[in-house]
Structures are given as C-alpha cells and as structure tokens.
Design a protein around this motif. Sequence first.
Motif, PDB file in Angstrom:
ATOM      1  N   ALA A  53      -5.644   1.059   2.783  1.00 16.02           N
ATOM      2  CA  ALA A  53      -5.866  -0.423   2.163  1.00 16.02           C
ATOM      3  C   ALA A  53      -6.504  -0.137   0.761  1.00 16.02           C
ATOM      4  CB  ALA A  53      -6.402  -1.249   2.888  1.00 16.02           C
ATOM      5  N   SER A  57      -4.357  -1.040  -2.735  1.00 15.73           N
ATOM      6  CA  SER A  57      -4.916  -2.192  -3.645  1.00 15.73           C
ATOM      7  C   SER A  57      -5.490  -1.867  -4.753  1.00 15.73           C
ATOM      8  CB  SER A  57      -5.848  -3.041  -2.393  1.00 15.73           C
ATOM      9  OG  SER A  57      -7.016  -2.606  -2.388  1.00 15.73           O
ATOM     10  N   SER A 138       2.883   3.924  -2.969  1.00 16.78           N
ATOM     11  CA  SER A 138       3.111   2.313  -2.953  1.00 16.78           C
ATOM     12  C   SER A 138       3.330   1.697  -4.245  1.00 16.78           C
ATOM     13  CB  SER A 138       1.787   1.846  -2.404  1.00 16.78           C
ATOM     14  OG  SER A 138       0.707   1.916  -3.192  1.00 16.78           O
ATOM     15  N   GLU A 145       3.616  -3.581  -1.922  1.00 17.91           N
ATOM     16  CA  GLU A 145       2.527  -2.526  -1.626  1.00 17.91           C
ATOM     17  C   GLU A 145       1.924  -2.777  -0.298  1.00 17.91           C
ATOM     18  OE1 GLU A 145       2.657  -2.798  -6.160  1.00 17.91           O
ATOM     19  OE2 GLU A 145       2.648  -4.078  -4.501  1.00 17.91           O
ATOM     20  N   PRO A 146       1.568  -3.977   0.131  1.00 19.37           N
ATOM     21  CA  PRO A 146       1.000  -4.142   1.222  1.00 19.37           C
ATOM     22  C   PRO A 146       1.905  -4.116   2.535  1.00 19.37           C
ATOM     23  CG  PRO A 146       0.683  -6.251  -0.039  1.00 19.37           C
ATOM     24  CD  PRO A 146       1.630  -5.243  -0.650  1.00 19.37           C
ATOM     25  N   GLY A 149       1.743  -0.253   2.752  1.00 20.14           N
ATOM     26  CA  GLY A 149       0.598  -0.183   3.283  1.00 20.14           C
ATOM     27  C   GLY A 149       0.402  -0.122   4.892  1.00 20.14           C
ATOM     28  N   ALA A 150       1.075  -1.144   5.328  1.00 20.87           N
ATOM     29  CA  ALA A 150       0.911  -1.449   6.674  1.00 20.87           C
ATOM     30  C   ALA A 150       1.866  -0.403   7.600  1.00 20.87           C
ATOM     31  CB  ALA A 150       1.889  -2.814   6.904  1.00 20.87           C
TER      32      ALA A 150
END
Length: 202
Positions: A53, A57, A138, A145-146, A149-150
Amino acid sequence: MNVTVYLTGLGVSLSLILAIGAQNAFVLRQGLRNEHVFAVCLACALSDGVLIALGVSSFRQISAFSPWIDPMMRYAGAAFLFWYGAKSLHAALRSNEALVTGYGRAAGLRQTLITCLALTWLNPHVYLDTVVLVGTISTQFPGFEPVFGAGAVTASFLFFFALGYGARWLRPFFARPSAWRALEAAIAATMWMIAARLALSA
C-alpha cells in the motif's frame, strides 16, 4: 479493465514472493513445526500489505529518500540475518533426541512474532519487492493503482497461508532427525548468503 489490473498485480506479486528468502524459510519452518502458524502467516501477509500500500500510494515521494534509507536497511538486515543463520546452524547441530521428539521446545508467541517481523522489516529485499518494484509497476495503470495493489496484497495472503499450512504435508519426511538437520542447515546457508549479498552491495 479492473479484473485485468487485479490479476496483473496478483501475478507480479506472486512472481516476486516465490523466490526463496529468509521470510519464506521461516514460515516454512513454523509450518513444519506447527508453531503459531496462523499468527506468523498473518503477520507476514499484513506486513506485505502495508508495504505494498505504501509503494502503490507513495512510491514517488519515498524514492527521494532512498540514498540514505537503502544502505541503512541493508546493513541492519545483514546483521540480523547473520545472527539468525548462526541460530539455525546451532539448531542443526542439536541432539537427535530434540529433533525426534517432535520439534524441540516451542518458542513463545511473542518471541516468534518478534523474529518474524524482524525477518520481514529488516530485510531490504522486502522493500525492493513491495515498495519499489510493485510501486513502480503500479504506475503503469494510472487511476487503477489501488486495484493493482489489491491484487498484489491478495497474492501475499494466498502465498503465506498456503506455505504455512501446506507444510504439514511434508511432516512425515521431516520426522527423521537428518531431515531436520538438513533443513536447519539450509536455512542457515540461505540467511548467510542473503546477508553477504546485502553487506557487499550496501
């Protein structure tokens, strides 16, 4: 698009985490000994999740600090891995009785988690894989991007729990004292090789 990005994150993370390393060796050992398996797997997966994360981010901001963070983490990680390798070598030379009777004396949960977290957070390769590599890749999916990342976090949970609980199928093989000594010696060699690479590249 979301599914494709998610699966890409899953695949990238699995390809990175499958490499033999200190953290994986520790999870395997705990699984074989059936000691605090859930707590160890959860600690590893959550740690990866936090770092992934962070990379997804904040990679661009973090990279600005790498000139001094990188060598510091490498030396700290090398020192810890050298110590842990010596501990594993000592275990490989223990009496046959401790190995035959099951697994010797079990370490407490607190001590086990401290060792697990140290192997994770003091290993610069973990930061390279999660923060730097996953964070960099990412950026190829702007706006998603989230999701990437997940997928990467899911891979960590799947891998560590599969490794920790799947190790039980190897227990009959490790009922032999010679197999346990070989495992401990292999872990020691792995730790020292990683420590040497870290120290020489710092």
